[in-house]
Scaffold this active site. Structure first.
Site, mmCIF file in Angstrom:
data_model
loop_
_atom_site.group_PDB
_atom_site.id
_atom_site.type_symbol
_atom_site.label_atom_id
_atom_site.label_comp_id
_atom_site.label_asym_id
_atom_site.label_seq_id
_atom_site.Cartn_x
_atom_site.Cartn_y
_atom_site.Cartn_z
ATOM 1 C CB THR A 244 -2.944 3.920 1.212
ATOM 2 O OG1 THR A 244 -2.947 4.803 0.100
ATOM 3 C CG2 THR A 244 -4.229 3.104 1.214
ATOM 4 N NE ARG B 78 -2.298 9.004 -3.628
ATOM 5 C CZ ARG B 78 -1.093 9.176 -3.103
ATOM 6 N NH1 ARG B 78 -0.335 8.131 -2.774
ATOM 7 N NH2 ARG B 78 -0.642 10.410 -2.888
ATOM 8 C CG LEU C 159 -1.949 -1.055 1.415
ATOM 9 C CD1 LEU C 159 -2.708 -0.819 2.718
ATOM 10 C CD2 LEU C 159 -2.905 -1.084 0.241
ATOM 11 C CG ASP C 160 0.170 4.515 -2.639
ATOM 12 O OD1 ASP C 160 0.898 3.701 -3.241
ATOM 13 O OD2 ASP C 160 -0.731 5.175 -3.189
ATOM 14 C CG MET C 161 4.440 6.525 3.897
ATOM 15 S SD MET C 161 5.937 7.533 3.742
ATOM 16 C CE MET C 161 6.171 8.048 5.448
#
Length: 226
Positions: free
Chosen positions: A57, A162, A53-55
């Site tokens: 998120t 996003r 996951l993105d940092m």
């Protein structure tokens, strides 16, 4: 720090609820070595990354225990056999419907603006399903309307949700990369959370499903620790 929110543990895999602001894997520099995988390996030395996951998120992340399980789970993700669902709060009003809508737009790296991604016909196929749950007025900006949405990425591109939402004019609130400054400031964090993860266990062959409640207040745009 070694704090972990463990959702599931067995001899083959682990599932965590990652907080926003924590990397999944180490980044460049001494200040980016604290991450989910490093914390997990302190307790489970055989824990290996399968997806990320993105940092910014938060939400559900599965890790494999051992290289064979990493390969099996990686193959399941590659074959799109893992069901993923997210919740987000996006800028503007989207129509409420019982039916899912689709954003089909190929993505590629925006090299001059790395790590940003962009929609480009030459990019990799990228598909997102979305469904609006309802509009709301944000307490942080009474004149600004937002929408609570469910999201299901059918592909797993970097920043896919996003970029796709920003591309249709409804950037995720708090998004520092793809939202305008005004929309970014509507939230104290990126309002995106991985709420559902379901897959067939590679060993038991049983379907396992995990859920996590979004750890942010939709109307105030503020985050809380899960």
């Amino acid at each position: 720090m070694t704090d972990l929110h463990l959702i599931h543990e067995d001899a083959h895999l682990l599932v965590f609820d990652k907080p926003a602001g924590l990397l999944c894997v180490p980044g460049r520099g001494e200040d980016k070595q604290d991450c989910l995988s490093a914390r997990a390996q302190q307790r489970w030395p055989d824990a290996l990354v399968v997806h990320r996951l993105d940092m910014s998120t938060s939400g559900l992340v599965v890790m494999a225990r051992g290289i064979d399980m990493q390969r099996a789970l990686g193959d399941a993700f590659a074959r799109r056999e893992v069901h993923k669902r997210y919740e987000a709060i996006v800028d503007g009003v989207l129509p409420i419907s019982a039916e899912w809508a689709t954003i089909d737009a190929p993505l590629m790296a925006d090299w001059p603006r790395r790590p940003s991604q962009k929609i480009d016909a030459a990019g990799k196929p990228s598909v997102t399903r979305w469904r609006a749950l309802g509009p709301m007025t944000l307490q942080r900006a009474q004149e600004r309307m937002a929408t609570h949405v469910l999201l299901e990425p059918l592909t797993g591109r970097t920043h896919q949700l996003r970029v796709h939402l920003a591309s249709v004019g409804h950037a995720i609130i708090g998004d520092a990369l793809y939202a305008s400054e005004a929309v970014r400031q509507l939230g104290t964090r990126l309002m995106l959370h991985s709420t559902v993860l379901a897959l067939v266990h590679p060993v038991t062959r049983q379907t396992i499903r995990f859920e996590s409640v979004a750890p942010f207040d939709a109307r105030t745009g503020s985050g809380r620790t899960p």
